[in-house]
Motif scaffolding. Structure first.
Motif, PDB file in Angstrom:
ATOM      1  N   ASP A  53     -36.373 -71.362 -82.558  1.00  0.00           N
ATOM      2  CA  ASP A  53     -36.053 -70.093 -81.899  1.00  0.00           C
ATOM      3  C   ASP A  53     -36.864 -68.951 -82.496  1.00  0.00           C
ATOM      4  OD1 ASP A  53     -34.278 -71.323 -80.206  1.00  0.00           O
ATOM      5  OD2 ASP A  53     -32.489 -70.752 -81.362  1.00  0.00           O
ATOM      6  N   LYS A  87     -40.361 -69.262 -81.196  1.00  0.00           N
ATOM      7  CA  LYS A  87     -40.400 -68.813 -79.810  1.00  0.00           C
ATOM      8  C   LYS A  87     -40.415 -67.278 -79.743  1.00  0.00           C
ATOM      9  CE  LYS A  87     -36.822 -69.770 -77.245  1.00  0.00           C
ATOM     10  NZ  LYS A  87     -35.834 -70.385 -76.337  1.00  0.00           N
ATOM     11  N   ALA A  88     -39.653 -66.624 -80.614  1.00  0.00           N
ATOM     12  CA  ALA A  88     -39.632 -65.159 -80.637  1.00  0.00           C
ATOM     13  C   ALA A  88     -40.992 -64.605 -81.067  1.00  0.00           C
ATOM     14  CB  ALA A  88     -38.533 -64.671 -81.577  1.00  0.00           C
ATOM     15  N   LYS A  99     -43.290 -64.803 -78.136  1.00  0.00           N
ATOM     16  CA  LYS A  99     -42.999 -63.775 -77.142  1.00  0.00           C
ATOM     17  C   LYS A  99     -43.621 -62.440 -77.549  1.00  0.00           C
ATOM     18  CE  LYS A  99     -39.123 -65.280 -74.532  1.00  0.00           C
ATOM     19  NZ  LYS A  99     -39.267 -64.896 -73.177  1.00  0.00           N
ATOM     20  N   SER A 149     -46.433 -62.160 -79.238  1.00  0.00           N
ATOM     21  CA  SER A 149     -47.858 -62.340 -78.913  1.00  0.00           C
ATOM     22  C   SER A 149     -48.099 -62.205 -77.415  1.00  0.00           C
ATOM     23  CB  SER A 149     -48.358 -63.695 -79.389  1.00  0.00           C
ATOM     24  OG  SER A 149     -48.252 -63.802 -80.770  1.00  0.00           O
ATOM     25  N   GLU A 150     -47.199 -62.730 -76.634  1.00  0.00           N
ATOM     26  CA  GLU A 150     -47.323 -62.633 -75.183  1.00  0.00           C
ATOM     27  C   GLU A 150     -47.242 -61.175 -74.725  1.00  0.00           C
ATOM     28  OE1 GLU A 150     -44.583 -63.857 -71.362  1.00  0.00           O
ATOM     29  OE2 GLU A 150     -44.609 -65.204 -73.092  1.00  0.00           O
ATOM     30  N   ALA A 151     -46.333 -60.422 -75.319  1.00  0.00           N
ATOM     31  CA  ALA A 151     -46.207 -59.008 -74.951  1.00  0.00           C
ATOM     32  C   ALA A 151     -47.432 -58.211 -75.413  1.00  0.00           C
ATOM     33  CB  ALA A 151     -44.934 -58.428 -75.547  1.00  0.00           C
ATOM     34  N   THR A 197     -41.664 -53.410 -74.605  1.00  0.00           N
ATOM     35  CA  THR A 197     -41.491 -54.865 -74.550  1.00  0.00           C
ATOM     36  C   THR A 197     -41.841 -55.496 -75.897  1.00  0.00           C
ATOM     37  OG1 THR A 197     -42.030 -54.859 -72.204  1.00  0.00           O
ATOM     38  CG2 THR A 197     -42.161 -56.969 -73.325  1.00  0.00           C
ATOM     39  N   ASN A 217     -39.196 -57.424 -78.295  1.00  0.00           N
ATOM     40  CA  ASN A 217     -39.430 -58.791 -78.776  1.00  0.00           C
ATOM     41  C   ASN A 217     -39.438 -58.854 -80.302  1.00  0.00           C
ATOM     42  OD1 ASN A 217     -39.535 -59.983 -76.255  1.00  0.00           O
ATOM     43  ND2 ASN A 217     -41.707 -59.574 -76.004  1.00  0.00           N
ATOM     44  N   LYS A 255     -36.998 -61.148 -82.569  1.00  0.00           N
ATOM     45  CA  LYS A 255     -37.455 -62.007 -83.671  1.00  0.00           C
ATOM     46  C   LYS A 255     -36.638 -61.745 -84.931  1.00  0.00           C
ATOM     47  CE  LYS A 255     -41.209 -63.099 -86.749  1.00  0.00           C
ATOM     48  NZ  LYS A 255     -40.417 -62.862 -87.927  1.00  0.00           N
TER      49      LYS A 255
END
Length: 171
Positions: free
Chosen positions: A9, A12-13, A16, A18-20, A67, A71, A75
């Protein structure tokens, strides 16, 4: 397993975040198209097209930054949950281990009481044979021995239960 799941988890945070953050960088899209019309028209036609698109958002109303910050908070929460899970696991293992040690000690103590009750029953029966004790004393001692045997068996089951619980916690 629980710790590994919570670790995933956290990962994954991080992803997210990095994605933002990727929304801050320009995006490049490339497309290509090729058409060949053989036998459909009196003359064969070949057609090709390509397109290259570069986008860079200058301002999106702080949507990207909020965002990213959201995120990052997620995290931090995932990290805190991971720490809590680790501490709970350590506490549960320690509690179960000490319960197992206590069950072993009670079992040892109950075994000693059982042996003492067996010797006492033999003593009462010997006295009964010599006429120095009544039959009711022998019956009371036999009932007491049955009760002590039952308590000893229960303590053995507690050991098995504590061992199973410890094995389950440690997988």
């Amino acid at each position: 397993r629980v710790v590994l799941l919570k670790t995933e988890d956290v990962l994954k945070a991080k992803l997210k975040i990095s994605e933002a953050q990727a929304a801050l960088f320009p995006s490049l899209n490339a497309t290509g198209n090729w058409n060949y019309t053989q036998g459909l028209y009196p003359k064969d036609i070949t057609q090709a097209s390509t397109q290259l698109t570069l986008k860079q958002y200058l301002y999106k109303g702080d949507k990207t930054h909020s965002t990213i910050q959201s995120n990052e908070y997620a995290k931090a929460i995932a990290d805190a949950i991971l720490d809590k899970t680790k501490l709970e696991l350590v506490m549960n293992v320690k509690e179960t281990f000490y319960a197992l040690l206590l069950a072993l000690e009670f079992s040892r103590l109950n075994k000693g009481i059982l042996e003492n009750a067996q010797h006492h029953l033999q003593y009462i029966e010997a006295r009964f044979k010599n006429g120095l004790a009544s039959e009711s004393e022998v019956l009371k001692m036999q009932e007491s021995l049955r009760n002590v045997t039952q308590v000893y068996e229960i303590s053995l089951h507690q050991i098995e239960s504590a061992q199973s619980l410890l094995k389950n916690l440690l997988f």
